[in-house]
Design a protein around this motif. Sequence first.
Motif, PDB file in Angstrom:
ATOM      1  N   LEU A   1     -61.427 -38.608 -36.127  1.00  0.00           N
ATOM      2  CA  LEU A   1     -60.834 -39.276 -37.287  1.00  0.00           C
ATOM      3  C   LEU A   1     -61.247 -38.530 -38.544  1.00  0.00           C
ATOM      4  CD1 LEU A   1     -61.719 -42.924 -36.221  1.00  0.00           C
ATOM      5  CD2 LEU A   1     -59.439 -41.898 -36.148  1.00  0.00           C
ATOM      6  N   ASN A   2     -60.416 -38.567 -39.559  1.00  0.00           N
ATOM      7  CA  ASN A   2     -60.740 -37.942 -40.842  1.00  0.00           C
ATOM      8  C   ASN A   2     -61.168 -39.027 -41.816  1.00  0.00           C
ATOM      9  OD1 ASN A   2     -59.072 -35.944 -39.422  1.00  0.00           O
ATOM     10  ND2 ASN A   2     -59.221 -34.779 -41.318  1.00  0.00           N
ATOM     11  N   VAL A   3     -62.333 -38.848 -42.399  1.00  0.00           N
ATOM     12  CA  VAL A   3     -62.906 -39.842 -43.314  1.00  0.00           C
ATOM     13  C   VAL A   3     -62.760 -39.318 -44.737  1.00  0.00           C
ATOM     14  CG1 VAL A   3     -64.940 -41.210 -43.889  1.00  0.00           C
ATOM     15  CG2 VAL A   3     -64.536 -40.497 -41.513  1.00  0.00           C
ATOM     16  N   ILE A   4     -61.983 -40.007 -45.539  1.00  0.00           N
ATOM     17  CA  ILE A   4     -61.729 -39.611 -46.926  1.00  0.00           C
ATOM     18  C   ILE A   4     -62.449 -40.581 -47.847  1.00  0.00           C
ATOM     19  CG2 ILE A   4     -59.965 -39.154 -48.666  1.00  0.00           C
ATOM     20  CD1 ILE A   4     -59.834 -37.316 -46.212  1.00  0.00           C
ATOM     21  N   ARG A   5     -63.328 -40.037 -48.695  1.00  0.00           N
ATOM     22  CA  ARG A   5     -64.125 -40.856 -49.608  1.00  0.00           C
ATOM     23  C   ARG A   5     -63.869 -40.416 -51.040  1.00  0.00           C
ATOM     24  NH1 ARG A   5     -70.017 -39.411 -47.678  1.00  0.00           N
ATOM     25  NH2 ARG A   5     -70.538 -40.831 -49.377  1.00  0.00           N
TER      26      ARG A   5
ATOM     27  N   LEU B   1     -68.206 -46.407 -53.468  1.00  0.00           N
ATOM     28  CA  LEU B   1     -66.988 -45.905 -52.841  1.00  0.00           C
ATOM     29  C   LEU B   1     -65.769 -46.549 -53.490  1.00  0.00           C
ATOM     30  CD1 LEU B   1     -68.033 -45.954 -49.068  1.00  0.00           C
ATOM     31  CD2 LEU B   1     -67.895 -43.974 -50.588  1.00  0.00           C
ATOM     32  N   ALA B   2     -65.099 -45.790 -54.358  1.00  0.00           N
ATOM     33  CA  ALA B   2     -63.874 -46.303 -54.959  1.00  0.00           C
ATOM     34  C   ALA B   2     -62.767 -46.386 -53.920  1.00  0.00           C
ATOM     35  CB  ALA B   2     -63.433 -45.409 -56.114  1.00  0.00           C
ATOM     36  N   LEU B   3     -62.838 -45.517 -52.939  1.00  0.00           N
ATOM     37  CA  LEU B   3     -61.857 -45.517 -51.863  1.00  0.00           C
ATOM     38  C   LEU B   3     -62.509 -44.955 -50.612  1.00  0.00           C
ATOM     39  CD1 LEU B   3     -58.146 -44.665 -51.826  1.00  0.00           C
ATOM     40  CD2 LEU B   3     -59.622 -43.191 -50.463  1.00  0.00           C
ATOM     41  N   LEU B   4     -62.312 -45.642 -49.497  1.00  0.00           N
ATOM     42  CA  LEU B   4     -62.731 -45.134 -48.196  1.00  0.00           C
ATOM     43  C   LEU B   4     -61.563 -45.315 -47.241  1.00  0.00           C
ATOM     44  CD1 LEU B   4     -64.896 -44.062 -46.205  1.00  0.00           C
ATOM     45  CD2 LEU B   4     -65.382 -46.453 -45.659  1.00  0.00           C
ATOM     46  N   GLU B   5     -61.057 -44.215 -46.716  1.00  0.00           N
ATOM     47  CA  GLU B   5     -59.945 -44.252 -45.765  1.00  0.00           C
ATOM     48  C   GLU B   5     -60.337 -43.488 -44.506  1.00  0.00           C
ATOM     49  OE1 GLU B   5     -56.895 -45.790 -45.800  1.00  0.00           O
ATOM     50  OE2 GLU B   5     -57.673 -46.823 -47.576  1.00  0.00           O
ATOM     51  N   VAL B   6     -60.255 -44.158 -43.376  1.00  0.00           N
ATOM     52  CA  VAL B   6     -60.472 -43.517 -42.088  1.00  0.00           C
ATOM     53  C   VAL B   6     -59.091 -43.226 -41.520  1.00  0.00           C
ATOM     54  CG1 VAL B   6     -61.574 -43.671 -39.838  1.00  0.00           C
ATOM     55  CG2 VAL B   6     -62.607 -44.824 -41.811  1.00  0.00           C
TER      56      VAL B   6
ATOM     57  N   LEU C   1     -53.347 -38.430 -47.886  1.00  0.00           N
ATOM     58  CA  LEU C   1     -54.752 -38.380 -48.285  1.00  0.00           C
ATOM     59  C   LEU C   1     -55.561 -37.421 -47.425  1.00  0.00           C
ATOM     60  CD1 LEU C   1     -55.364 -42.224 -48.768  1.00  0.00           C
ATOM     61  CD2 LEU C   1     -54.640 -40.543 -50.486  1.00  0.00           C
ATOM     62  N   ALA C   2     -55.127 -37.167 -46.201  1.00  0.00           N
ATOM     63  CA  ALA C   2     -55.855 -36.287 -45.272  1.00  0.00           C
ATOM     64  C   ALA C   2     -54.888 -35.222 -44.777  1.00  0.00           C
ATOM     65  CB  ALA C   2     -56.419 -37.089 -44.107  1.00  0.00           C
ATOM     66  N   THR C   3     -54.851 -34.101 -45.463  1.00  0.00           N
ATOM     67  CA  THR C   3     -53.799 -33.113 -45.221  1.00  0.00           C
ATOM     68  C   THR C   3     -53.984 -32.348 -43.914  1.00  0.00           C
ATOM     69  OG1 THR C   3     -55.024 -31.495 -46.546  1.00  0.00           O
ATOM     70  CG2 THR C   3     -53.369 -32.818 -47.670  1.00  0.00           C
ATOM     71  N   THR C   4     -55.151 -32.462 -43.278  1.00  0.00           N
ATOM     72  CA  THR C   4     -55.379 -31.726 -42.028  1.00  0.00           C
ATOM     73  C   THR C   4     -55.584 -32.656 -40.834  1.00  0.00           C
ATOM     74  OG1 THR C   4     -57.776 -31.590 -42.439  1.00  0.00           O
ATOM     75  CG2 THR C   4     -56.404 -29.788 -43.267  1.00  0.00           C
ATOM     76  N   ALA C   5     -55.360 -33.947 -40.999  1.00  0.00           N
ATOM     77  CA  ALA C   5     -55.590 -34.885 -39.896  1.00  0.00           C
ATOM     78  C   ALA C   5     -54.679 -34.554 -38.716  1.00  0.00           C
ATOM     79  CB  ALA C   5     -55.355 -36.320 -40.360  1.00  0.00           C
ATOM     80  N   ASP C   6     -55.218 -34.719 -37.514  1.00  0.00           N
ATOM     81  CA  ASP C   6     -54.492 -34.421 -36.279  1.00  0.00           C
ATOM     82  C   ASP C   6     -54.751 -35.564 -35.300  1.00  0.00           C
ATOM     83  OD1 ASP C   6     -53.582 -33.548 -33.826  1.00  0.00           O
ATOM     84  OD2 ASP C   6     -54.493 -31.562 -33.950  1.00  0.00           O
TER      85      ASP C   6
ATOM     86  N   SER D   1     -64.366 -35.140 -47.764  1.00  0.00           N
ATOM     87  CA  SER D   1     -63.647 -35.257 -46.503  1.00  0.00           C
ATOM     88  C   SER D   1     -64.564 -34.891 -45.353  1.00  0.00           C
ATOM     89  CB  SER D   1     -62.423 -34.334 -46.515  1.00  0.00           C
ATOM     90  OG  SER D   1     -61.749 -34.386 -45.272  1.00  0.00           O
ATOM     91  N   HIS D   2     -64.595 -35.734 -44.331  1.00  0.00           N
ATOM     92  CA  HIS D   2     -65.416 -35.496 -43.142  1.00  0.00           C
ATOM     93  C   HIS D   2     -64.578 -35.776 -41.897  1.00  0.00           C
ATOM     94  CE1 HIS D   2     -69.043 -35.728 -45.752  1.00  0.00           C
ATOM     95  NE2 HIS D   2     -68.392 -36.727 -46.327  1.00  0.00           N
ATOM     96  N   GLU D   3     -65.029 -35.270 -40.774  1.00  0.00           N
ATOM     97  CA  GLU D   3     -64.466 -35.637 -39.478  1.00  0.00           C
ATOM     98  C   GLU D   3     -65.538 -36.364 -38.687  1.00  0.00           C
ATOM     99  OE1 GLU D   3     -62.911 -32.283 -37.428  1.00  0.00           O
ATOM    100  OE2 GLU D   3     -61.128 -32.118 -38.711  1.00  0.00           O
ATOM    101  N   ALA D   4     -65.152 -37.393 -37.972  1.00  0.00           N
ATOM    102  CA  ALA D   4     -66.121 -38.174 -37.203  1.00  0.00           C
ATOM    103  C   ALA D   4     -65.408 -38.903 -36.083  1.00  0.00           C
ATOM    104  CB  ALA D   4     -66.850 -39.173 -38.103  1.00  0.00           C
ATOM    105  N   GLN D   5     -66.186 -39.292 -35.087  1.00  0.00           N
ATOM    106  CA  GLN D   5     -65.660 -40.128 -34.010  1.00  0.00           C
ATOM    107  C   GLN D   5     -66.031 -41.591 -34.208  1.00  0.00           C
ATOM    108  OE1 GLN D   5     -67.382 -37.800 -30.709  1.00  0.00           O
ATOM    109  NE2 GLN D   5     -65.277 -37.395 -30.041  1.00  0.00           N
ATOM    110  N   VAL D   6     -67.154 -41.835 -34.913  1.00  0.00           N
ATOM    111  CA  VAL D   6     -67.602 -43.209 -35.163  1.00  0.00           C
ATOM    112  C   VAL D   6     -68.020 -43.333 -36.626  1.00  0.00           C
ATOM    113  CG1 VAL D   6     -69.220 -45.038 -34.541  1.00  0.00           C
ATOM    114  CG2 VAL D   6     -68.425 -43.438 -32.785  1.00  0.00           C
ATOM    115  N   VAL D   7     -67.503 -44.352 -37.292  1.00  0.00           N
ATOM    116  CA  VAL D   7     -67.828 -44.615 -38.692  1.00  0.00           C
ATOM    117  C   VAL D   7     -68.355 -46.047 -38.783  1.00  0.00           C
ATOM    118  CG1 VAL D   7     -66.923 -44.733 -41.047  1.00  0.00           C
ATOM    119  CG2 VAL D   7     -65.928 -43.109 -39.398  1.00  0.00           C
TER     120      VAL D   7
END
Length: 314
Positions: free
Chosen positions: A230-234, A202-207, A219-224, A263-269
Amino acid sequence: MTLDSPAAPLRPGVETTEATLIFNAKAGGSRHSSPDVLVEALHELGYQPVYRATDDEADLTAALADARGTVFVAGGDGTVRAAALHLAGRRGVRLGILPLGTANNIGRTLGIEGAPLDVLARYADARPVPLDLGRVTAPWGEDLFLEACGCGAFADVLAEYDPEEGKSPLRAVGALASALRDFTPPPLPLTLDGRAHPETALALLEVMNTRATGPRLRLATTADPTDGRLNVIRVDGDGLDGVFAYLAALARDEFEELGSVQSHEAQVVELPYVGQAFHVDGEVRPARPGVTGVVRVEVWPGALQVLVPAPQEG
């Protein structure tokens, strides 16, 4: 509830006209307004505001200790974050944002942009929505975030980034692109909502809770931040795109469309902690070589209420 969900307008006085104004005189746009002008505008909307000067964290804690009704925060992302963390989980209080900073990631995600008096005028037809926060449990302790947390290239850039040189989105984009090129990521497995994903570098992981973090890195153009997720960007370190591809994608607001980005959506990472540096919003949790454990990031749905004003006309 998402940002587009219908809701009855909140008129001043429906619940309470009590209000507190927090004003950060050090914010980037503070020279274009003043507490006296904002207090008068709040009176015209029907609020009974109290202005509280806050020069440091202790002042803010005291100002918000017995706040009721609406807390209007005139400042940048750091001031908004600090107030939100104080108000999280409290009943009978809600947040109103008057963006004055340079990036204004939180306000922009919620559609709150413009000069403070223009934003205040739109609060006449505001609606309250639930605002999520993120919780972090890690070997260094517990944290809350409003924008994002993560590890990898951006956390390392943030550790090196000197805000005294100015909060430049362009400089930050260039630094991130260079870091992605030079960063040697450790291979880490990732678990999203209990589902294990294969180990990858993972060069970059952003929740992400908001669409952008730091100096306006979208980094997360659809985050709400009102949807309970949460939007998980890898960014996959084994198949990095070129530096100019990252620069162009960030400029076009198409970061998630790059081949190396997932890009994923999750409640727990959950992911292993192997001593790597993390950031929690704009704060760095330094690397701790030799320390191991687990980092758990989860959404706190509807941690507080935030007022979203009527959309800008035109």
